[in-house]
Design a protein around this motif. Structure first.
Motif, PDB file in Angstrom:
ATOM      1  N   UNK A   1       3.507  -0.920   4.830  1.00  0.00           N
ATOM      2  CA  UNK A   1       4.240   0.344   4.984  1.00  0.00           C
ATOM      3  C   UNK A   1       3.253   1.499   5.020  1.00  0.00           C
ATOM      4  N   UNK A   2       3.728   2.660   5.444  1.00  0.00           N
ATOM      5  CA  UNK A   2       2.892   3.848   5.388  1.00  0.00           C
ATOM      6  C   UNK A   2       2.589   4.180   3.930  1.00  0.00           C
TER       7      UNK A   2
ATOM      8  N   UNK B   1      -4.517  -8.803  10.896  1.00  0.00           N
ATOM      9  CA  UNK B   1      -5.756  -8.129  11.277  1.00  0.00           C
ATOM     10  C   UNK B   1      -5.481  -6.779  11.931  1.00  0.00           C
ATOM     11  N   UNK B   2      -4.371  -6.690  12.668  1.00  0.00           N
ATOM     12  CA  UNK B   2      -4.057  -5.468  13.392  1.00  0.00           C
ATOM     13  C   UNK B   2      -3.826  -4.281  12.469  1.00  0.00           C
ATOM     14  N   UNK B   3      -3.462  -4.558  11.215  1.00  0.00           N
ATOM     15  CA  UNK B   3      -3.184  -3.485  10.272  1.00  0.00           C
ATOM     16  C   UNK B   3      -4.438  -3.048   9.511  1.00  0.00           C
TER      17      UNK B   3
ATOM     18  N   UNK C   1      -0.882  -2.409   2.268  1.00  0.00           N
ATOM     19  CA  UNK C   1      -0.158  -3.653   1.993  1.00  0.00           C
ATOM     20  C   UNK C   1       0.138  -3.720   0.502  1.00  0.00           C
ATOM     21  N   UNK C   2       1.404  -3.894   0.154  1.00  0.00           N
ATOM     22  CA  UNK C   2       1.836  -3.962  -1.239  1.00  0.00           C
ATOM     23  C   UNK C   2       2.297  -5.385  -1.544  1.00  0.00           C
ATOM     24  N   UNK C   3       1.604  -6.072  -2.441  1.00  0.00           N
ATOM     25  CA  UNK C   3       1.932  -7.462  -2.762  1.00  0.00           C
ATOM     26  C   UNK C   3       3.225  -7.558  -3.563  1.00  0.00           C
TER      27      UNK C   3
END
Length: 288
Positions: free
Chosen positions: A166-167, A241-243, A251-253
């Motif tokens: 997410x942003x 990879x694109x992110x 990225x939030x686990x």
């Protein structure tokens, strides 16, 4: 096949569960397969199958015979392949449901190191019984347990990379993961969209809100555009990879404490060929 067609028909029906599926694998019609089974039972002098409405089930005598013959059958297939094509088949077929790019990449590296050719296919759990497994070279990666007599569970491991892209501004405004899920539109690929995990996650979130908005998306570029232009979050177990190079995306686990276990199940051909051994050795050592 060096051994008899009757023997081949018996083993193929056992591994595929029905006359029609065995006929498809053997590239024959159903009546000759049925006759081969009948002739094989006459030769053995025992009833080997119980004919049921939706398939064939082994009798006790049939089960005992299958266990006695399966190793011989696998050896015979590899010997036949060797002498008819000058080499033993050195290919594995991998089926996976969604995500899992990281582990697929690692398995691909192991296969390349061992000069094993790899074919990768998307898995539809509803058609698990239709996967052809003539050479015993199938590996299945799934986030849910499957039930299929032709494949056996190899290993179960915890999948640690599951979470939300997410942003950063949206993540920072949310108090926790649950509020992030409450307040935004979920994006996930079609296979994940249909999964038990999303259904259970939706049920949990809707205990606190009336509705969750979930959309299918199977294109990384479109996913990125949506995340940048609206209140969208991408649910995935792939570290894409694109992110990675996008400073506005985080990225939030999902934590084990909040969402419980997110397991990854490995299944293999029940009577697997030797080509799978190197891959099996790698998987058995995961998380150890």
């Amino acid at each position: 096949m060096f051994l008899s067609r009757k023997f081949e028909a018996f083993m193929t029906v056992v591994e595929n569960g029905s006359l029609s599926k065995a006929a498809k694998v053997m590239n024959r019609t159903t009546p000759p397969i049925a006759k081969s089974i009948k002739d094989f039972e006459c030769t053995i002098g025992k009833k080997l199958f119980k004919r049921e409405k939706f398939g064939m089930r082994l009798t006790n005598e049939g089960t005992a015979l299958y266990h006695d013959l399966k190793n011989l059958y696998q050896q015979e297939k590899e010997i036949t392949k060797k002498y008819l094509t000058s080499h033993i088949t050195n290919t594995i077929n991998i089926y996976y449901d969604w995500g899992k790019e990281k582990i697929l990449s690692e398995i691909f590296k192991v296969a390349e190191t061992n000069n094993i050719h790899t074919n990768i296919f998307r898995l539809n759990s509803e058609s698990i019984n239709d996967i052809p497994d003539y050479y015993g070279n199938i590996l299945i990666l799934t986030s849910e347990k499957i039930i299929c007599e032709r494949f056996s569970l190899l290993k179960e491991v915890q999948d640690f990379d599951f979470g939300i892209y997410a942003r950063k501004d949206i993540i920072n405004k949310s108090e926790d993961v649950m509020s992030l899920l409450h307040e935004n539109i979920w994006l996930c690929n079609p296979a994940l969209f249909k999964s038990q995990f999303i259904r259970s996650l939706e049920e949990r979130v809707t205990n606190n809100v009336s509705k969750v908005n979930i959309r299918q998306i199977d294109n990384t570029t479109c996913c990125l555009k949506s995340i940048h232009t609206g209140r969208y979050i991408c649910i995935t177990n792939s570290m894409m990879d694109d992110f990675d190079g996008d400073s506005k995306i985080a990225f939030l686990h999902f934590t084990k404490e909040i969402f419980g276990k997110n397991n990854l199940y490995f299944y293999k051909s029940k009577s697997h060929s030797s080509v799978l051994n190197k891959i099996i050795n790698y998987i058995e050592n995961l998380n150890q």
